[in-house]
Design a protein around this motif. Structure first.
Motif, short mmCIF file in Angstrom:
data_model
loop_
_atom_site.label_atom_id
_atom_site.label_comp_id
_atom_site.label_asym_id
_atom_site.label_seq_id
_atom_site.Cartn_x
_atom_site.Cartn_y
_atom_site.Cartn_z
N THR A 1 42.77 -71.99 10.32
CA THR A 1 44.05 -71.91 11.03
C THR A 1 44.74 -73.27 11.02
O THR A 1 45.95 -73.39 10.79
CB THR A 1 43.83 -71.44 12.47
N LYS B 1 46.12 -73.98 7.56
CA LYS B 1 47.41 -73.32 7.28
C LYS B 1 48.56 -74.15 7.84
O LYS B 1 49.62 -74.25 7.23
CB LYS B 1 47.40 -71.92 7.88
N LYS B 2 48.34 -74.72 9.01
CA LYS B 2 49.36 -75.56 9.62
C LYS B 2 49.61 -76.81 8.77
O LYS B 2 50.75 -77.19 8.51
CB LYS B 2 48.89 -75.95 11.03
N GLU C 1 57.15 -69.55 12.33
CA GLU C 1 55.88 -70.25 12.08
C GLU C 1 56.12 -71.71 11.74
O GLU C 1 55.44 -72.60 12.26
CB GLU C 1 55.14 -69.56 10.93
N LYS D 1 57.07 -73.65 14.86
CA LYS D 1 55.92 -73.99 15.71
C LYS D 1 55.18 -75.21 15.17
O LYS D 1 54.76 -76.08 15.94
CB LYS D 1 54.96 -72.79 15.77
N VAL D 2 55.06 -75.28 13.85
CA VAL D 2 54.38 -76.42 13.25
C VAL D 2 55.17 -77.70 13.48
O VAL D 2 54.61 -78.75 13.82
CB VAL D 2 54.15 -76.18 11.75
N ASP E 1 54.63 -78.89 16.87
CA ASP E 1 53.34 -79.57 16.96
C ASP E 1 53.43 -81.00 16.44
O ASP E 1 52.78 -81.91 16.96
CB ASP E 1 52.27 -78.81 16.17
N ILE F 1 48.01 -83.93 15.29
CA ILE F 1 48.07 -82.48 15.07
C ILE F 1 46.68 -81.87 15.23
O ILE F 1 46.51 -80.80 15.82
CB ILE F 1 48.63 -82.18 13.66
#
Length: 504
Positions: free
Chosen positions: A83, A86-87, A105, A108-109, A112, A241
């Motif tokens: 997971t 993927k970020k 998506e 959201k990254v 972060d 992160i």
């Protein structure tokens, strides 16, 4: 999530994964011998509190299992690492979103990333004690000599921070250092690493390269430094992160660099281009003594800062299993989404620990056209910088469990004709520590196509693989208790039963 080394030590101790050793031990060979026995059996982390010739305790084997590596990243299972991967893949090579869900998506990254921005600490713990040149002596530090043939004491798990002389973007790497005197060390590194680029640029500009070594940092930051990043992205940002919050940084006392504020030790100094020392021999990750490098860059340190009652965190290299191999197994899961984005046809990939975690790779693909396995292998070698030194790439079909050596060996022996399916790429840039190569720093690569062949790769029809009748298999599942076998849970087969000595 613990944000420093002491927090992580407390965490693993509370979980019964730390032993404190109060008996007097010698950093010359003895500590490494004890720690190596723990590593071989998946034992706990060790904290040596009474070290001969030093006032500082030594921590080793803290990340000696994949489980503890996951804990360092605030996770419980290696599966959670994908997971995170993927970020990171979205940041590694961002693409315009095609769907609204993809835009969310990506948003959201990016949020972060904002949360992960480093913070400045003006009264950092790492500078509670400041020692200028002449006030410190590396010979009184509990640095380890690991193997009897080592030329001297080595420093590992230290973050080397340098800055690009032109862009001023920092680079964070982990390299092996060898103590030369009370205030100098030599460094062993590969020519593709960020710090080597910085040194070359400094030489072109006629400047010294400033350097800081941060020891005893949050293990999560060490893992971030070991992750493949685009050149223009900061390891500090990625560490934030990883951890969910920004890394606290402190400006060094004598060089224009920033280090983790909670470091146990920080060494500040410079590298003068062209000034070298004799480095080695020293035990390395290949399982042999590395050769002598008579022109290793020499680091001169003029300041040491540390916390009150600091802890020296270390590890050592050698034939797996070692601590770096456990870290690599965990990072393998993070690399996977990044690699899929670079080479979309790759379903999964695995770097076996027994192959030094980078010398051999197994790829699985969803084969759709002839020659695809070779294309995937060639793309893998260029996908990330560290894959440049992967010697063997084995490509299998998507239904092969790439983490099961029995399945991979079966695929090789049943699907490969050596003349057709093995290809060699000669004279590639290579790891100079690999003694199997004829010339230092120059070697060959081998690709093995262990996929099912299709026309025109072969003119022969390929027979169907053997499988159980699905209806009978379902019936046996239903009647398992009726057979009187309910107490036998037939999960994944232990490969050790078949002679594979696999470290769990």
């Amino acid at each position: 999530m613990p944000r420093d080394l002491r927090g992580f030590i407390k965490q693993i101790e509370e979980r019964g994964q730390l032993r404190r050793i109060k008996t007097l031990v010698d950093p010359d060979l003895e500590i490494a011998e004890i720690a190596n026995r723990m590593l071989q059996h998946g034992g706990p982390g060790l904290l040596f509190e009474n070290v001969k010739g030093s006032n500082y305790p030594v921590a080793v084997n803290l990340m000696g299992t994949v489980e503890r590596v996951c804990w360092a990243m605030n996770m419980e299972s290696p599966l959670e690492l994908e997971t995170l991967g993927k970020k990171l893949a979205l940041l590694y090579q961002p693409r315009p979103p095609k769907k609204f869900s993809q835009a969310i998506e990506l948003g959201k990254v990016l949020y972060d990333v904002v949360q992960a921005k480093p913070a400045r600490d003006f009264f950092p713990p790492c500078q509670q004690i400041v020692l200028k040149e002449g006030e410190f002596d590396f010979n009184q530090m509990p640095f380890l000599r690991v193997y009897p043939g080592d030329a001297g004491k080595v420093v590992t798990l230290g973050l080397m921070i340098t800055k690009d002389p032109e862009t001023k973007i920092p680079n964070v790497g982990v390299y092996r250092l060898q103590v030369q005197s009370q205030n100098t060390m030599t460094v062993q590194w590969l020519s593709v690493r960020g710090a080597t680029r910085h040194l070359r640029k400094a030489a072109e500009r006629g400047e010294k390269l400033e350097v800081a070594i941060a020891l005893g940092v949050d293990p999560l930051i060490i893992l971030a430094a070991a992750t493949p990043l685009p050149i223009d992205l900061s390891e500090w940002l990625f560490a934030g992160i990883y951890g969910g919050t920004g890394v606290h940084l402190a400006k060094c006392k004598t060089v224009d660099l920033e280090v983790p504020a909670d470091s146990e030790f920080v060494f500040e100094g410079t590298i003068t281009p062209g000034e070298t020392g004799v480095d080695g021999p020293a035990g390395d990750h290949m399982g042999y003594y590395g050769g002598v490098n008579e022109k290793a860059p020499l680091l001169r340190f003029n300041c040491v800062t540390h916390r009150k009652d600091p802890i020296y965190l270390t590890t050592f290299s050698g034939r797996p299993p070692k601590e770096d191999a456990m870290m690599a197994l965990a990072l393998n899961r993070i690399y996977t989404p990044i690699l899929r984005q670079q080479v979309p046809e790759i379903i999964d990939f695995f770097l076996p620990m027994e192959a030094l975690s980078y010398k051999a790779a197994v790829l699985s693909i969803d084969k759709a056209y002839p020659g695809q396995a070779r294309r995937a292998a060639l793309a893998f070698w260029s996908a990330l910088p560290q894959f440049t030194y992967t010697k063997f790439v084995i490509v299998v079909d998507k239904d092969i469990n790439i983490r099961d050596p029995r399945a991979v060996v079966w695929a090789i022996t049943s699907k490969v004709d050596p003349a057709r399916d093995v290809f060699i790429l000669p004279e590639n840039p290579f790891d100079s520590l690999d003694f199997a190569t004829e010339k230092p720093g120059l070697g060959s690569r081998m690709g093995i196509d262990a996929t099912t062949k299709i026309f025109p790769e072969t003119d022969r029809p390929w027979a169907d693989p053997l499988k159980s009748d699905p209806d009978v298999a379902a019936m046996v599942d239903r009647r398992w208790a009726e057979y009187g076998l309910a107490d036998l849970e037939l999960g994944e087969v232990d490969p050790n039963l078949f002679g594979y000595q696999i470290e769990q």
